[in-house]
Design a protein around this motif. Structure first.
Motif, PDB file in Angstrom:
ATOM      1  N   ALA A 372       0.865  -1.176   0.000  1.00 61.32           N
ATOM      2  CA  ALA A 372       0.000   0.000   0.000  1.00 61.32           C
ATOM      3  C   ALA A 372       0.899   1.223   0.000  1.00 61.32           C
ATOM      4  O   ALA A 372       2.100   1.130   0.291  1.00 61.32           O
ATOM      5  CB  ALA A 372      -0.917   0.005   1.228  1.00 61.32           C
ATOM      6  N   SER A 373       0.337   2.372  -0.315  1.00 55.49           N
ATOM      7  CA  SER A 373       1.144   3.590  -0.374  1.00 55.49           C
ATOM      8  C   SER A 373       1.646   3.964   1.015  1.00 55.49           C
ATOM      9  O   SER A 373       1.059   3.582   2.043  1.00 55.49           O
ATOM     10  CB  SER A 373       0.316   4.740  -0.946  1.00 55.49           C
ATOM     11  OG  SER A 373      -0.721   5.095  -0.045  1.00 55.49           O
ATOM     12  N   LEU A 374       2.740   4.739   1.057  1.00 58.54           N
ATOM     13  CA  LEU A 374       3.276   5.178   2.345  1.00 58.54           C
ATOM     14  C   LEU A 374       2.267   6.012   3.115  1.00 58.54           C
ATOM     15  O   LEU A 374       2.191   5.917   4.341  1.00 58.54           O
ATOM     16  CB  LEU A 374       4.568   5.977   2.127  1.00 58.54           C
ATOM     17  CG  LEU A 374       5.835   5.171   1.845  1.00 58.54           C
ATOM     18  CD1 LEU A 374       6.999   6.098   1.544  1.00 58.54           C
ATOM     19  CD2 LEU A 374       6.171   4.252   3.012  1.00 58.54           C
ATOM     20  N   SER A 375       1.477   6.813   2.416  1.00 57.99           N
ATOM     21  CA  SER A 375       0.476   7.624   3.117  1.00 57.99           C
ATOM     22  C   SER A 375      -0.583   6.737   3.765  1.00 57.99           C
ATOM     23  O   SER A 375      -1.006   6.995   4.909  1.00 57.99           O
ATOM     24  CB  SER A 375      -0.178   8.620   2.152  1.00 57.99           C
ATOM     25  OG  SER A 375      -0.821   7.940   1.077  1.00 57.99           O
ATOM     26  N   GLU A 376      -1.008   5.683   3.062  1.00 53.86           N
ATOM     27  CA  GLU A 376      -1.963   4.745   3.648  1.00 53.86           C
ATOM     28  C   GLU A 376      -1.357   4.002   4.829  1.00 53.86           C
ATOM     29  O   GLU A 376      -1.999   3.808   5.863  1.00 53.86           O
ATOM     30  CB  GLU A 376      -2.425   3.736   2.592  1.00 53.86           C
ATOM     31  CG  GLU A 376      -3.394   4.269   1.570  1.00 53.86           C
ATOM     32  CD  GLU A 376      -3.831   3.180   0.609  1.00 53.86           C
ATOM     33  OE1 GLU A 376      -5.036   2.878   0.559  1.00 53.86           O
ATOM     34  OE2 GLU A 376      -2.957   2.631  -0.095  1.00 53.86           O
ATOM     35  N   LEU A 377      -0.099   3.587   4.669  1.00 51.55           N
ATOM     36  CA  LEU A 377       0.564   2.851   5.744  1.00 51.55           C
ATOM     37  C   LEU A 377       0.765   3.733   6.969  1.00 51.55           C
ATOM     38  O   LEU A 377       0.555   3.291   8.106  1.00 51.55           O
ATOM     39  CB  LEU A 377       1.898   2.302   5.250  1.00 51.55           C
ATOM     40  CG  LEU A 377       1.815   1.216   4.167  1.00 51.55           C
ATOM     41  CD1 LEU A 377       3.194   0.916   3.598  1.00 51.55           C
ATOM     42  CD2 LEU A 377       1.170  -0.058   4.711  1.00 51.55           C
ATOM     43  N   ASP A 378       1.157   4.987   6.759  1.00 52.63           N
ATOM     44  CA  ASP A 378       1.318   5.901   7.893  1.00 52.63           C
ATOM     45  C   ASP A 378      -0.010   6.112   8.607  1.00 52.63           C
ATOM     46  O   ASP A 378      -0.073   6.101   9.844  1.00 52.63           O
ATOM     47  CB  ASP A 378       1.860   7.247   7.412  1.00 52.63           C
ATOM     48  CG  ASP A 378       3.350   7.203   7.105  1.00 52.63           C
ATOM     49  OD1 ASP A 378       4.035   6.301   7.643  1.00 52.63           O
ATOM     50  OD2 ASP A 378       3.827   8.056   6.345  1.00 52.63           O
ATOM     51  N   ALA A 379      -1.075   6.286   7.827  1.00 54.37           N
ATOM     52  CA  ALA A 379      -2.399   6.483   8.436  1.00 54.37           C
ATOM     53  C   ALA A 379      -2.824   5.240   9.209  1.00 54.37           C
ATOM     54  O   ALA A 379      -3.384   5.338  10.309  1.00 54.37           O
ATOM     55  CB  ALA A 379      -3.418   6.829   7.358  1.00 54.37           C
ATOM     56  N   ALA A 380      -2.549   4.064   8.636  1.00 55.04           N
ATOM     57  CA  ALA A 380      -2.921   2.822   9.317  1.00 55.04           C
ATOM     58  C   ALA A 380      -2.144   2.663  10.614  1.00 55.04           C
ATOM     59  O   ALA A 380      -2.698   2.238  11.639  1.00 55.04           O
ATOM     60  CB  ALA A 380      -2.671   1.629   8.393  1.00 55.04           C
ATOM     61  N   MET A 381      -0.841   2.988  10.596  1.00 57.79           N
ATOM     62  CA  MET A 381      -0.035   2.895  11.820  1.00 57.79           C
ATOM     63  C   MET A 381      -0.520   3.896  12.869  1.00 57.79           C
ATOM     64  O   MET A 381      -0.540   3.580  14.068  1.00 57.79           O
ATOM     65  CB  MET A 381       1.439   3.123  11.497  1.00 57.79           C
ATOM     66  CG  MET A 381       2.088   2.040  10.629  1.00 57.79           C
ATOM     67  SD  MET A 381       1.998   0.359  11.324  1.00 57.79           S
ATOM     68  CE  MET A 381       0.617  -0.306  10.373  1.00 57.79           C
ATOM     69  N   ASP A 382      -0.920   5.090  12.440  1.00 56.19           N
ATOM     70  CA  ASP A 382      -1.478   6.077  13.382  1.00 56.19           C
ATOM     71  C   ASP A 382      -2.742   5.524  14.044  1.00 56.19           C
ATOM     72  O   ASP A 382      -2.933   5.655  15.266  1.00 56.19           O
ATOM     73  CB  ASP A 382      -1.810   7.379  12.660  1.00 56.19           C
ATOM     74  CG  ASP A 382      -0.569   8.150  12.217  1.00 56.19           C
ATOM     75  OD1 ASP A 382       0.521   7.861  12.742  1.00 56.19           O
ATOM     76  OD2 ASP A 382      -0.711   9.032  11.341  1.00 56.19           O
TER      77      ASP A 382
END
Length: 389
Positions: A372-382
């Motif tokens: 998945a995109s880094l933005s999606e991954l960052d949001a998921a980790m948040d």
């Protein structure tokens, strides 16, 4: 209550957890909910243009009819070249099988070889479908727990202890779904030494993630490092993961002629041939430029490093850095013993879809795909971090 109209074959197995959770995430999105799905084992890249063009050309040239049951000659030749180029393996056309997906390759091999008295050794964590495929074929899956201490890989000692007179197959998946663990050549040689003492045991190597390895990891497969075992080794692969062609449904394998012939006979009475257009697309994938994979690997590695760092910074969570595939297999046992409940609540409350480790015979974990995109991954980790808090 079991419906008496159904056979006992279907009652032996469960629903694929990955497919069920992924579909739930799709349904929630369709209902307008903001869901980040990290549950599917699917690249987020588009199928490369030259592969799509080959499919279009095949359609326009009339290649839309039945083909040979287990693959067109052109695709078999491309597979033979691939095995020689990438794995130093030599096969003839009679030793190559092409099926409508990687999963049918594995199922067909099991279906033509095992019966009620047979056992199949499966190192765990393992892909959700392996044990149920064995059950569908009326065999007995022997799931061998392989924890983080061994890098989620079976050792020679564990393999030796698991083999019985009823053992028919040993299944090896490298790099692994769900952990991303991968066997080195020396580790495979240690397993081969055990298997030499058991000449009736067959070996199935699921190499579907072969091209997705990082940090200069050197991929190896059993028939390559132990050629004396090739007459009882099925080396399975496909175009789904490396070439972002999951929906095209093309899997393939190289193995002994007696097994490939039986699989072809079985396909003749079940699926018949894989989709003709998909086969021509696979020819282009295997014979075409492979350089784009370098960029994809670099992207995956960057995503992996971001996700692993975030996970290990969360209280109660730990995660090994995998050398391959595109999964993080996070240990949440310090947070909860109920990984299935955790994954369900994470989806319901935080809108992040993952797969519980119990689905892979490794409770106390969750699997997250970083395709998945880094933005999606960052949001998921948040969201995961906030959910844990």
């Amino acid at each position: 209550m079991t419906d008496t109209r159904l056979s006992d074959r279907i009652t032996r197995i469960g629903t694929s957890a990955t497919m069920a959770i992924t579909q739930t995430a799709r349904d929630m999105r369709a209902a307008g909910l903001d869901v980040i799905s990290l549950s599917a084992g699917e690249p987020d890249f588009e199928t490369p243009e030259h592969i799509r063009q080959a499919a279009t050309q095949a359609m326009n040239s009339g290649a839309t009819r039945y083909t040979a049951v287990d693959g067109i000659p052109e695709l078999k030749e491309a597979i033979i070249r691939k095995f020689q180029r990438d794995n130093d393996l030599t096969y003839s056309s009679s030793q190559i099988n092409v099926s409508p997906g990687g999963k049918p390759v594995i199922f067909n091999a099991l279906a033509v070889t095992i019966g009620p008295a047979d056992e199949v050794i499966i190192p765990a964590p393992c892909w959700v479908s392996y044990p149920d495929m064995v059950k569908l074929c009326r065999g007995t899956p022997i799931v061998v727990p392989c924890g983080a201490k061994t890098g989620f890989k079976i050792t020679a000692e564990q393999l030796s202890a698991a083999i019985t007179p009823e053992t028919k197959w040993v299944m090896l998946n490298s790099p692994s779904n769900p952990t991303g663990a991968a066997y080195t050549a020396s580790e495979l040689l240690a397993l081969a030494e055990v298997l030499r003492a058991h000449p009736k045991v067959l070996i199935l190597c699921d190499d579907i993630y072969e091209h997705l390895v990082y940090d200069r990891f050197s991929f190896a497969t059993m028939a390559q490092v132990a050629p004396d075992l090739s007459d009882r080794t099925l080396t399975m692969n496909g175009v789904s993961k490396a070439y972002a062609m999951t929906g095209w449904r093309i899997g393939y394998a190289g193995g002994p002629s007696w097994l490939i012939s039986a699989m072809r006979k079985y396909m003749g009475q079940t699926t018949s041939n894989p989709a003709s257009v998909s086969q021509w697309a696979a020819v282009a994938a295997l014979k075409g430029d492979q350089n784009f994979l370098d960029d994809w690997r670099a992207t995956y590695a960057a995503r992996r490093d971001r996700v692993i760092a975030r996970l290990n910074a969360m209280p109660g969570v730990s995660c090994l850095t995998p050398p391959g595939a595109f999964y993080a297999f996070a240990d949440i046992s310090a947070v909860t013993e109920d990984d299935a409940g955790f994954a369900l609540r994470l989806l319901e409350k935080a809108r992040v879809a993952t797969v519980p480790g119990s689905a892979f015979h490794a409770p106390g974990h969750i699997r997250l795909s970083y395709a998945a995109s880094l933005s999606e991954l960052d949001a998921a980790m948040d969201r995961l971090e906030a959910f844990l808090a």
